[in-house]
Scaffold this motif. Structure first.
Motif, PDB file in Angstrom:
ATOM      1  N   THR A 179       0.681  -1.330  -0.129  1.00 54.63           N
ATOM      2  CA  THR A 179      -0.142  -0.106  -0.020  1.00 54.63           C
ATOM      3  C   THR A 179       0.938   1.116   0.032  1.00 54.63           C
ATOM      4  N   TYR A 180       0.782   2.184  -0.952  1.00 54.53           N
ATOM      5  CA  TYR A 180       1.435   3.469  -0.987  1.00 54.53           C
ATOM      6  C   TYR A 180       0.431   4.458  -0.361  1.00 54.53           C
ATOM      7  N   PRO A 181       1.323   5.246   0.289  1.00 53.46           N
ATOM      8  CA  PRO A 181       0.594   6.351   0.906  1.00 53.46           C
ATOM      9  C   PRO A 181      -0.307   7.301   0.289  1.00 53.46           C
ATOM     10  N   PRO A 224      -2.903  -5.611 -17.402  1.00 54.05           N
ATOM     11  CA  PRO A 224      -2.894  -4.298 -17.837  1.00 54.05           C
ATOM     12  C   PRO A 224      -2.298  -3.550 -16.745  1.00 54.05           C
ATOM     13  N   SER A 225      -2.213  -2.030 -17.789  1.00 52.45           N
ATOM     14  CA  SER A 225      -1.689  -0.941 -16.993  1.00 52.45           C
ATOM     15  C   SER A 225      -2.154  -0.764 -15.729  1.00 52.45           C
ATOM     16  N   GLY A 226      -1.208  -0.371 -14.656  1.00 50.36           N
ATOM     17  CA  GLY A 226      -1.677  -0.243 -13.452  1.00 50.36           C
ATOM     18  C   GLY A 226      -1.922  -1.386 -12.394  1.00 50.36           C
ATOM     19  N   LYS A 260       2.706  -4.035 -11.961  1.00 53.87           N
ATOM     20  CA  LYS A 260       3.680  -4.866 -12.333  1.00 53.87           C
ATOM     21  C   LYS A 260       5.042  -4.072 -11.855  1.00 53.87           C
ATOM     22  N   SER A 261       5.172  -2.785 -12.011  1.00 56.36           N
ATOM     23  CA  SER A 261       6.362  -2.270 -11.560  1.00 56.36           C
ATOM     24  C   SER A 261       6.729  -2.212 -10.038  1.00 56.36           C
ATOM     25  N   THR A 262       5.484  -2.112  -9.537  1.00 56.88           N
ATOM     26  CA  THR A 262       5.555  -2.271  -7.980  1.00 56.88           C
ATOM     27  C   THR A 262       5.997  -3.827  -7.598  1.00 56.88           C
ATOM     28  N   MET A 282       8.034  -5.584  -9.407  1.00 59.55           N
ATOM     29  CA  MET A 282       9.625  -5.494  -9.859  1.00 59.55           C
ATOM     30  C   MET A 282      10.373  -4.726  -8.782  1.00 59.55           C
ATOM     31  N   LYS A 283       9.837  -3.604  -8.108  1.00 64.24           N
ATOM     32  CA  LYS A 283      10.577  -2.899  -7.215  1.00 64.24           C
ATOM     33  C   LYS A 283      10.502  -3.777  -5.758  1.00 64.24           C
ATOM     34  N   LEU A 284       9.571  -4.716  -5.562  1.00 63.73           N
ATOM     35  CA  LEU A 284       9.574  -5.202  -4.409  1.00 63.73           C
ATOM     36  C   LEU A 284      10.730  -6.365  -4.374  1.00 63.73           C
TER      37      LEU A 284
HETATM   38  P1  ADP Z   1       4.139   1.932 -16.017  1.00 64.60           P
HETATM   39  O1  ADP Z   1       2.742   1.487 -16.210  1.00 64.60           O
HETATM   40  O2  ADP Z   1       5.266   1.617 -17.076  1.00 64.60           O
HETATM   41  O3  ADP Z   1       4.725   1.416 -14.673  1.00 64.60           O
HETATM   42  P2  ADP Z   1       3.474   4.489 -14.821  1.00 64.60           P
HETATM   43  O4  ADP Z   1       3.298   5.638 -15.684  1.00 64.60           O
HETATM   44  O5  ADP Z   1       2.095   3.799 -14.018  1.00 64.60           O
HETATM   45  O6  ADP Z   1       4.177   3.652 -15.739  1.00 64.60           O
HETATM   46  O7  ADP Z   1       4.285   4.663 -13.617  1.00 64.60           O
HETATM   47  C1  ADP Z   1       6.019   5.200 -13.743  1.00 64.60           C
HETATM   48  C2  ADP Z   1       6.280   5.404 -12.574  1.00 64.60           C
HETATM   49  O8  ADP Z   1       5.657   6.382 -11.528  1.00 64.60           O
HETATM   50  C3  ADP Z   1       6.126   4.118 -11.403  1.00 64.60           C
HETATM   51  O9  ADP Z   1       7.832   4.187 -10.813  1.00 64.60           O
HETATM   52  C4  ADP Z   1       5.273   4.065 -10.617  1.00 64.60           C
HETATM   53  O10 ADP Z   1       5.736   3.478  -9.418  1.00 64.60           O
HETATM   54  C5  ADP Z   1       5.080   5.728 -10.408  1.00 64.60           C
HETATM   55  N1  ADP Z   1       3.674   6.117 -10.131  1.00 64.60           N
HETATM   56  C6  ADP Z   1       2.480   5.534 -10.826  1.00 64.60           C
HETATM   57  N2  ADP Z   1       1.426   5.711 -10.278  1.00 64.60           N
HETATM   58  C7  ADP Z   1       1.867   6.663  -9.261  1.00 64.60           C
HETATM   59  C8  ADP Z   1       1.004   7.528  -8.213  1.00 64.60           C
HETATM   60  N3  ADP Z   1      -0.173   7.582  -8.344  1.00 64.60           N
HETATM   61  N4  ADP Z   1       1.743   8.461  -7.549  1.00 64.60           N
HETATM   62  C9  ADP Z   1       3.084   8.291  -7.374  1.00 64.60           C
HETATM   63  N5  ADP Z   1       3.777   7.508  -8.223  1.00 64.60           N
HETATM   64  C10 ADP Z   1       3.084   6.880  -9.201  1.00 64.60           C
END
Ligand code: ADP
Ligand code: ADP
Length: 233
Positions: A10-12, A39-41, A44-46, A48-50
């Motif tokens: 959970t992000y703040p 799908p986007s959002g 997946k990036s989260t 990878m970061k974990l």
């Molecule tokens: P992708 O879909 O390629 O991961 P995003 O545009 O969703 O790219 O996100 C790019 C970066 O911004 C990522 O590192 C992500 O963690 C961060 N990010 C995405 N959404 C938010 C948000 N609501 N607030 C802050 N950072 C975000």
């Protein structure tokens, strides 16, 4: 090799908490090629970061090689959608960059520069860039830069390769060429891979296992083994 067990993140968030991953579990065996699609959002990036230790789970556990992840994971190499080559360095100098930063290579760099150069050249030859080592990145096509970025991700012999949409910016022909390049590297060098991709065909062509994610909340909803295992070197 990699285990995420019941992981929640959970992000703040600026306007209140955002749960990017909700109780997700994923296991990847040593030497396995795993793809993560969704799908986007969907997180997946989260994820990878974990795995690379850039963020810590809110709940659940993440471990790499049996060790709980508590900080940046040293055994990982990474490549992204954009090659991010340093424009003032040649291709060879870009590929050698991790050796100047990552231990134990960093300590040995000045003494063993010649041997490291040979090592980088050998890798560039595997991906077909041997003749382009002394060019600058901006003199090369996107596909060639992405080949170089794979070399840079692998030069310090990471046991884990993390790929976030590495071929998404390439045209369809170049992309499929690069699938072959990545598969050759994987078969030769035997690292474990987690590949994030939107391209289901890419996942099916390259991976042993495909993890499908859904969004809201982000979670792996299905894990499939690809039916025809590929031979390993
Ligand atoms: P992708 O879909 O390629 O991961 P995003 O545009 O969703 O790219 O996100 C790019 C970066 O911004 C990522 O590192 C992500 O963690 C961060 N990010 C995405 N959404 C938010 C948000 N609501 N607030 C802050 N950072 C975000
Ligand atoms: P993907 O890579 O699949 O596009 P992300 O992992 O970037 O997904 O994001 C998953 C969810 O978490 C999205 O809803 C995104 O907006 C949100 N998110 C990502 N990073 C942050 C952040 N730093 N702060 C707040 N929300 C974020």
């Amino acid at each position: 090799m990699i285990a995420l067990d019941d992981v929640t993140l959970t992000y703040p968030g600026r306007t209140g908490p955002v749960t990017a991953l909700a109780g997700t579990t994923m296991h990847v065996a040593k030497g396995e090629f795993a793809a993560v699609v969704g799908p986007s959002g969907c997180g997946k990036s989260t994820l990878m970061k974990l795995v690379t230790g850039l963020i810590r789970p809110t709940a659940g556990s993440v471990s790499v090689e049996g060790q709980k992840v508590t900080g940046p994971v040293k055994v990982a190499g990474m490549a992204f959608q954009h090659a991010n080559m340093l424009p003032w360095r040649t291709v060879l100098q870009n590929v050698m960059l991790p050796l100047e930063i990552v231990e134990p290579y960093r300590r040995r760099f000045s003494r063993e520069k010649g041997a490291f150069r040979d090592k980088a050249m050998a890798l560039l030859n595997v991906v077909g860039l041997g003749a382009f080592a002394d060019r600058f990145p901006w003199e090369m096509s996107g596909g060639m830069q992405q080949r170089a970025s794979l070399c840079r991700a692998l030069i310090h012999e990471p046991r884990l390769l993390m790929l976030d949409e590495p071929f998404a910016a390439l045209d369809a022909f170049t992309r499929e060429e690069l699938w072959g390049v990545l598969r050759d590297l994987w078969q030769k060098l035997g690292f474990t891979v987690i590949l994030v991709t939107h391209d289901l065909r890419e996942a099916g062509f390259l991976a042993d296992t495909i993890h499908v994610m859904s969004a809201r909340p982000g979670r792996i909803v299905e894990t499939r083994r690809v039916p025809f295992p590929r031979p390993r070197a």
